[in-house]
Design a protein around this motif. Structure first.
Motif, PDB file in Angstrom:
ATOM      1  N   LEU A   1     -23.117 -58.686   9.577  1.00 11.09           N
ATOM      2  CA  LEU A   1     -22.826 -59.302   8.287  1.00 11.09           C
ATOM      3  C   LEU A   1     -23.328 -60.736   8.198  1.00 11.09           C
ATOM      4  O   LEU A   1     -23.737 -61.185   7.137  1.00 11.09           O
ATOM      5  N   GLY A   2     -23.285 -61.472   9.265  1.00  7.36           N
ATOM      6  CA  GLY A   2     -23.644 -62.877   9.201  1.00  7.36           C
ATOM      7  C   GLY A   2     -22.491 -63.698   8.653  1.00  7.36           C
ATOM      8  O   GLY A   2     -21.334 -63.276   8.669  1.00  7.36           O
ATOM      9  N   GLN A   3     -22.794 -64.878   8.130  1.00  4.80           N
ATOM     10  CA  GLN A   3     -21.775 -65.761   7.576  1.00  4.80           C
ATOM     11  C   GLN A   3     -21.189 -65.127   6.315  1.00  4.80           C
ATOM     12  O   GLN A   3     -21.909 -64.610   5.481  1.00  4.80           O
ATOM     13  N   ILE A   4     -19.873 -65.193   6.172  1.00  5.39           N
ATOM     14  CA  ILE A   4     -19.193 -64.611   5.014  1.00  5.39           C
ATOM     15  C   ILE A   4     -18.675 -65.750   4.141  1.00  5.39           C
ATOM     16  O   ILE A   4     -17.978 -66.638   4.614  1.00  5.39           O
ATOM     17  N   CYS A   5     -19.062 -65.724   2.879  1.00  6.71           N
ATOM     18  CA  CYS A   5     -18.559 -66.697   1.923  1.00  6.71           C
ATOM     19  C   CYS A   5     -18.435 -66.007   0.564  1.00  6.71           C
ATOM     20  O   CYS A   5     -18.980 -64.924   0.366  1.00  6.71           O
ATOM     21  N   ALA A   6     -17.683 -66.615  -0.342  1.00  5.73           N
ATOM     22  CA  ALA A   6     -17.457 -66.027  -1.664  1.00  5.73           C
ATOM     23  C   ALA A   6     -17.441 -67.124  -2.707  1.00  5.73           C
ATOM     24  O   ALA A   6     -17.004 -68.246  -2.440  1.00  5.73           O
ATOM     25  N   THR A   7     -17.904 -66.772  -3.893  1.00  6.58           N
ATOM     26  CA  THR A   7     -17.848 -67.730  -5.001  1.00  6.58           C
ATOM     27  C   THR A   7     -16.421 -67.792  -5.529  1.00  6.58           C
ATOM     28  O   THR A   7     -15.657 -66.831  -5.374  1.00  6.58           O
ATOM     29  N   PRO A   8     -16.057 -68.879  -6.163  1.00  8.96           N
ATOM     30  CA  PRO A   8     -14.718 -68.952  -6.768  1.00  8.96           C
ATOM     31  C   PRO A   8     -14.482 -67.834  -7.785  1.00  8.96           C
ATOM     32  O   PRO A   8     -13.384 -67.280  -7.863  1.00  8.96           O
ATOM     33  N   GLY A   9     -15.512 -67.463  -8.542  1.00  9.41           N
ATOM     34  CA  GLY A   9     -15.373 -66.381  -9.515  1.00  9.41           C
ATOM     35  C   GLY A   9     -15.077 -65.048  -8.850  1.00  9.41           C
ATOM     36  O   GLY A   9     -14.275 -64.252  -9.355  1.00  9.41           O
ATOM     37  N   ALA A  10     -15.731 -64.783  -7.721  1.00 10.56           N
ATOM     38  CA  ALA A  10     -15.477 -63.532  -6.999  1.00 10.56           C
ATOM     39  C   ALA A  10     -14.064 -63.497  -6.448  1.00 10.56           C
ATOM     40  O   ALA A  10     -13.380 -62.478  -6.527  1.00 10.56           O
ATOM     41  N   ILE A  11     -13.611 -64.619  -5.922  1.00  6.94           N
ATOM     42  CA  ILE A  11     -12.243 -64.700  -5.387  1.00  6.94           C
ATOM     43  C   ILE A  11     -11.232 -64.461  -6.505  1.00  6.94           C
ATOM     44  O   ILE A  11     -10.283 -63.686  -6.345  1.00  6.94           O
ATOM     45  N   ASP A  12     -11.449 -65.096  -7.648  1.00  5.08           N
ATOM     46  CA  ASP A  12     -10.546 -64.902  -8.791  1.00  5.08           C
ATOM     47  C   ASP A  12     -10.548 -63.453  -9.265  1.00  5.08           C
ATOM     48  O   ASP A  12      -9.493 -62.882  -9.556  1.00  5.08           O
ATOM     49  N   ALA A  13     -11.731 -62.836  -9.351  1.00  2.00           N
ATOM     50  CA  ALA A  13     -11.839 -61.450  -9.811  1.00  2.00           C
ATOM     51  C   ALA A  13     -11.112 -60.498  -8.861  1.00  2.00           C
ATOM     52  O   ALA A  13     -10.413 -59.577  -9.317  1.00  2.00           O
ATOM     53  N   MET A  14     -11.260 -60.705  -7.563  1.00  3.17           N
ATOM     54  CA  MET A  14     -10.557 -59.855  -6.594  1.00  3.17           C
ATOM     55  C   MET A  14      -9.050 -60.056  -6.696  1.00  3.17           C
ATOM     56  O   MET A  14      -8.291 -59.085  -6.647  1.00  3.17           O
ATOM     57  N   ARG A  15      -8.624 -61.284  -6.836  1.00  3.06           N
ATOM     58  CA  ARG A  15      -7.200 -61.587  -6.968  1.00  3.06           C
ATOM     59  C   ARG A  15      -6.623 -60.890  -8.200  1.00  3.06           C
ATOM     60  O   ARG A  15      -5.577 -60.258  -8.136  1.00  3.06           O
ATOM     61  N   GLU A  16      -7.324 -60.986  -9.341  1.00  8.58           N
ATOM     62  CA  GLU A  16      -6.872 -60.343 -10.580  1.00  8.58           C
ATOM     63  C   GLU A  16      -6.785 -58.831 -10.435  1.00  8.58           C
ATOM     64  O   GLU A  16      -5.911 -58.193 -11.018  1.00  8.58           O
ATOM     65  N   ALA A  17      -7.704 -58.255  -9.660  1.00  7.90           N
ATOM     66  CA  ALA A  17      -7.737 -56.803  -9.460  1.00  7.90           C
ATOM     67  C   ALA A  17      -6.789 -56.348  -8.352  1.00  7.90           C
ATOM     68  O   ALA A  17      -6.624 -55.147  -8.128  1.00  7.90           O
ATOM     69  N   GLY A  18      -6.175 -57.286  -7.631  1.00  5.12           N
ATOM     70  CA  GLY A  18      -5.288 -56.933  -6.529  1.00  5.12           C
ATOM     71  C   GLY A  18      -6.035 -56.354  -5.337  1.00  5.12           C
ATOM     72  O   GLY A  18      -5.513 -55.513  -4.608  1.00  5.12           O
TER      73      GLY A  18
END
Length: 100
Positions: free
Chosen positions: A26-43
């Protein structure tokens, strides 16, 4: 390697060994704030999407894109996955060619 217990039809227990290997690093793992918010909203948790990507579950990509991912794994190129969330949102998982 993981071991699984499976019952046969005569109710005796049989051990089945499965060799589960990731397709690439996989290498380094990072996420955009929008992706984090979208995952949080979707549970949802990132590990769900990372593991699907890592083990080649690209079922939400077109057949052509899935074939390109298979070639990219073999040739060490960029691998891209998209997974649907709720409310018509999607999350993209991208592994760069240099696995950064």
């Amino acid at each position: 390697m993981q071991n699984y217990q499976q019952e046969s039809t005569n109710h005796a227990s049989a051990e089945v060994t499965m060799d589960v290997q990731p397709l690439f690093r996989l290498g380094q793992i990072c996420a955009t704030p929008g992706a984090i918010d979208a995952m949080r909203e979707a549970g949802k948790q990132p590990v769900e999407f990372l593991s699907r990507h890592f083990f080649g579950d690209w079922s939400e990509m077109s057949a052509e894109d899935q074939q390109e991912n298979r070639l990219s794994v073999a040739r060490g190129r960029r691998i891209v996955s998209r997974y649907a969330l709720c409310d018509r949102k999607s999350i993209w998982v991208i592994t760069e060619a240099d696995r950064s």
